[in-house]
Structure formats: C-alpha cells, structure tokens
Design a protein around this motif. Sequence first.
Motif, PDB file in Angstrom:
ATOM      1  N   VAL A  63       0.836  -1.201   0.000  1.00  0.00           N
ATOM      2  CA  VAL A  63       0.000   0.000   0.000  1.00  0.00           C
ATOM      3  C   VAL A  63       0.869   1.248   0.000  1.00  0.00           C
ATOM      4  O   VAL A  63       0.621   2.211  -0.759  1.00  0.00           O
ATOM      5  CB  VAL A  63      -0.954  -0.001   1.214  1.00  0.00           C
ATOM      6  N   LEU A  64       1.907   1.265   0.841  1.00  0.00           N
ATOM      7  CA  LEU A  64       2.789   2.431   0.930  1.00  0.00           C
ATOM      8  C   LEU A  64       3.547   2.669  -0.364  1.00  0.00           C
ATOM      9  O   LEU A  64       3.866   3.817  -0.708  1.00  0.00           O
ATOM     10  CB  LEU A  64       3.766   2.249   2.094  1.00  0.00           C
ATOM     11  N   GLN A  65       3.834   1.596  -1.094  1.00  0.00           N
ATOM     12  CA  GLN A  65       4.576   1.714  -2.353  1.00  0.00           C
ATOM     13  C   GLN A  65       3.662   1.958  -3.550  1.00  0.00           C
ATOM     14  O   GLN A  65       4.132   2.066  -4.679  1.00  0.00           O
ATOM     15  CB  GLN A  65       5.409   0.454  -2.583  1.00  0.00           C
ATOM     16  N   GLY A  66       2.357   2.032  -3.304  1.00  0.00           N
ATOM     17  CA  GLY A  66       1.429   2.304  -4.384  1.00  0.00           C
ATOM     18  C   GLY A  66       1.004   1.082  -5.169  1.00  0.00           C
ATOM     19  O   GLY A  66       0.313   1.216  -6.192  1.00  0.00           O
ATOM     20  N   GLU A  67       1.393  -0.119  -4.719  1.00  0.00           N
ATOM     21  CA  GLU A  67       0.970  -1.358  -5.387  1.00  0.00           C
ATOM     22  C   GLU A  67      -0.368  -1.788  -4.784  1.00  0.00           C
ATOM     23  O   GLU A  67      -0.429  -2.623  -3.875  1.00  0.00           O
ATOM     24  CB  GLU A  67       2.033  -2.444  -5.205  1.00  0.00           C
ATOM     25  N   LEU A  68      -1.439  -1.236  -5.293  1.00  0.00           N
ATOM     26  CA  LEU A  68      -2.744  -1.388  -4.651  1.00  0.00           C
ATOM     27  C   LEU A  68      -3.495  -2.645  -5.077  1.00  0.00           C
ATOM     28  O   LEU A  68      -4.455  -3.032  -4.393  1.00  0.00           O
ATOM     29  CB  LEU A  68      -3.614  -0.153  -4.951  1.00  0.00           C
ATOM     30  N   LEU A  69      -3.097  -3.265  -6.178  1.00  0.00           N
ATOM     31  CA  LEU A  69      -3.870  -4.407  -6.680  1.00  0.00           C
ATOM     32  C   LEU A  69      -3.867  -5.590  -5.709  1.00  0.00           C
ATOM     33  O   LEU A  69      -4.949  -6.119  -5.393  1.00  0.00           O
ATOM     34  CB  LEU A  69      -3.348  -4.832  -8.053  1.00  0.00           C
ATOM     35  N   PRO A  70      -2.697  -6.065  -5.206  1.00  0.00           N
ATOM     36  CA  PRO A  70      -2.725  -7.205  -4.260  1.00  0.00           C
ATOM     37  C   PRO A  70      -3.526  -6.915  -2.989  1.00  0.00           C
ATOM     38  O   PRO A  70      -4.358  -7.751  -2.591  1.00  0.00           O
ATOM     39  CB  PRO A  70      -1.238  -7.458  -3.963  1.00  0.00           C
ATOM     40  N   PRO A  71      -3.333  -5.759  -2.314  1.00  0.00           N
ATOM     41  CA  PRO A  71      -4.169  -5.491  -1.132  1.00  0.00           C
ATOM     42  C   PRO A  71      -5.655  -5.417  -1.469  1.00  0.00           C
ATOM     43  O   PRO A  71      -6.495  -5.865  -0.671  1.00  0.00           O
ATOM     44  CB  PRO A  71      -3.646  -4.139  -0.631  1.00  0.00           C
ATOM     45  N   LEU A  72      -5.996  -4.866  -2.634  1.00  0.00           N
ATOM     46  CA  LEU A  72      -7.398  -4.774  -3.023  1.00  0.00           C
ATOM     47  C   LEU A  72      -7.980  -6.167  -3.259  1.00  0.00           C
ATOM     48  O   LEU A  72      -9.108  -6.460  -2.830  1.00  0.00           O
ATOM     49  CB  LEU A  72      -7.536  -3.916  -4.276  1.00  0.00           C
ATOM     50  N   LEU A  73      -7.228  -7.029  -3.932  1.00  0.00           N
ATOM     51  CA  LEU A  73      -7.698  -8.394  -4.169  1.00  0.00           C
ATOM     52  C   LEU A  73      -7.859  -9.150  -2.852  1.00  0.00           C
ATOM     53  O   LEU A  73      -8.822  -9.909  -2.678  1.00  0.00           O
ATOM     54  CB  LEU A  73      -6.715  -9.135  -5.089  1.00  0.00           C
ATOM     55  N   PHE A  74      -6.916  -8.954  -1.931  1.00  0.00           N
ATOM     56  CA  PHE A  74      -7.017  -9.619  -0.626  1.00  0.00           C
ATOM     57  C   PHE A  74      -8.258  -9.149   0.119  1.00  0.00           C
ATOM     58  O   PHE A  74      -8.994  -9.960   0.700  1.00  0.00           O
ATOM     59  CB  PHE A  74      -5.765  -9.338   0.204  1.00  0.00           C
ATOM     60  N   SER A  75      -8.522  -7.848   0.108  1.00  0.00           N
ATOM     61  CA  SER A  75      -9.709  -7.310   0.789  1.00  0.00           C
ATOM     62  C   SER A  75     -10.986  -7.849   0.158  1.00  0.00           C
ATOM     63  O   SER A  75     -11.946  -8.182   0.876  1.00  0.00           O
ATOM     64  CB  SER A  75      -9.689  -5.784   0.725  1.00  0.00           C
ATOM     65  N   CYS A  76     -11.022  -7.962  -1.171  1.00  0.00           N
ATOM     66  CA  CYS A  76     -12.199  -8.508  -1.856  1.00  0.00           C
ATOM     67  C   CYS A  76     -12.403  -9.975  -1.496  1.00  0.00           C
ATOM     68  O   CYS A  76     -13.544 -10.431  -1.338  1.00  0.00           O
ATOM     69  CB  CYS A  76     -12.051  -8.353  -3.365  1.00  0.00           C
ATOM     70  N   LEU A  77     -11.287 -10.712  -1.350  1.00  0.00           N
ATOM     71  CA  LEU A  77     -11.385 -12.129  -0.978  1.00  0.00           C
ATOM     72  C   LEU A  77     -11.935 -12.277   0.435  1.00  0.00           C
ATOM     73  O   LEU A  77     -12.761 -13.160   0.704  1.00  0.00           O
ATOM     74  CB  LEU A  77     -10.016 -12.791  -1.093  1.00  0.00           C
ATOM     75  N   VAL A  78     -11.499 -11.412   1.344  1.00  0.00           N
ATOM     76  CA  VAL A  78     -12.030 -11.425   2.714  1.00  0.00           C
ATOM     77  C   VAL A  78     -13.515 -11.100   2.709  1.00  0.00           C
ATOM     78  O   VAL A  78     -14.320 -11.755   3.388  1.00  0.00           O
ATOM     79  CB  VAL A  78     -11.269 -10.424   3.605  1.00  0.00           C
ATOM     80  N   LEU A  79     -13.906 -10.088   1.930  1.00  0.00           N
ATOM     81  CA  LEU A  79     -15.311  -9.709   1.837  1.00  0.00           C
ATOM     82  C   LEU A  79     -16.147 -10.843   1.264  1.00  0.00           C
ATOM     83  O   LEU A  79     -17.263 -11.107   1.742  1.00  0.00           O
ATOM     84  CB  LEU A  79     -15.456  -8.459   0.971  1.00  0.00           C
TER      85      LEU A  79
END
Length: 266
Positions: free
Chosen positions: A38-54
């Motif tokens: 997230v800090l490095q601006g690589e938002l796709l993996p964190p976004l996919l992880f959050s969607c998987l949790v949801l």
Amino acid sequence: MRAQAGSGGWLVRAAQMGLSGGITVGLFLHPTDLRQQVLQGELLPPLLFSCLVLCSVSLYFVVSFMDPGYVEQDEDEGELLSEEQQVMISQQDSTLRLRRCGYCMLKQPMRAKHCQACQHCVRRYDHHCPWIENCVGERNHALFLVYLAVQLAVLLWALPAAWSGLKFGQLSWAWLQHNLLLLLAFLVMAVSTLVAVLLLASHLYLVSCNTTTWEFMSRHRISYLRRCEAENPFDRGVFLNLWGFFCACRLVAWEKLYPREDGSAV
C-alpha cells in the motif's frame, strides 16, 4: 433464507465478523507485506485480498442464514421432484415406507435427520455446524464447501503476510508488546488453516462417495444403511457423485436409488 433464533447465534456471527475484520485491519496496520505494498502504491494485491475477505464473510452469512433443506411438512413428491423423477418413482416398487420423526412427527424423506439444535428435520443431513450456527444439509452443503475453500484461500494468503510483519531480530518486552496482537493473529490463523484443510479434505472425500458425515459416523444406527447389503447404496461413482452434488440445482429423491429389499420403515 431463515435466521436462527437465539442470542448464541448472533454472538458466534459477531465473533466471526470481529476476527475477520480485526485480523484484516491488523495486517494493514503492522509492517507486513500488505502494508508495504500500500505504501509503495501497489494497490492491486491489497485490493484483491480485501475482496477475498469480503467474499468469505459474505459466503459465511449466506450459509449461516440459508435454509439447509428443512422438511416443513409432509411434502408432496410432485412439488419437489421433476417430471422425470416422478415417473421413475412411480415405476418402482412402493413397499418402502418412510418413518415419521419422533420429535416433529413429520414424514422424513430418506437421508433426513432431526436436528436437536435447530428443532427441524433436515434433508440429506450432514451435521450441525456450531461456527455457522446452522445445519449443513441438501440445500447449503455445496455452498458450505465453497465457503471453506474461499476461507482457506484467505488464510493461506494472510499467514505469510502476518509472518512478514514479525521481525524476530531483536526480541524484547517492547517488541512483544508491539507485536503481540499480530503474533496472536498468526497463531489463530495457523490453527484455523489446519482446521479448514482437514474439514475441506474430509468433506470432499465424503462428497465423492455420496455419503454424509452423519452416515459415515453413525452407519450402525441408521436403519436404511444397517439393513442394506451394499456399503453405500447412493454411490454412483466419483464423477456422477461430484456432478450431482455441485451442479444439480434441485432436491433429490434418494428413495429411487435405494434397493427395495423389504417394506421396513427407513
């Protein structure tokens, strides 16, 4: 869908929400790989992880509140079965008598069982799951396995992420205070991963044999299995068992697969 009564069910579901949400937030607050991305601006993996949790949480609530296949009344076969199934049943010997439940006095379809926790008879009863506070039966068993698979995917992603935030180079009391929650989360996820793997593997094995947890564990107490010469009268082969379980969107008249040997109640 049907909500389960009682405060205990809501406490269990609140605990599930708290664990899922708390661990997810903790992974982003601590210096884990997800936070670094997230800090490095690589938002796709964190976004996919959050969607998987949801997705996992959504499946949990759907399975938790879903009708597992309650036998509401003495069901008319014509209301449950396709025209083809009705013809098949009508051509068979009608000496097989279904017994009435000793608790709710309803006529039980074959493979149904009365659940003491839910106070209902459930079609193709597998077990009562205390974590979802619902039975697993003919209507929600397949979705229950999908939930287990998605939950396992979340855990397998979260475990290395949590481990990446635990720096063991300088162990001290201050380090323990700072990392205690992340360490506890890692231990909870490790145990949960083991449980999810065992549950998913055992259920897939039983499904491939077209049997249930209840039938597997209590064969000697179940009349239609105890009297049957075949070890599993419902087994149609692995491919057909899996196809019927995951792809057939209808209730099944299990009586049509059962060999008629006498007129005993089952």
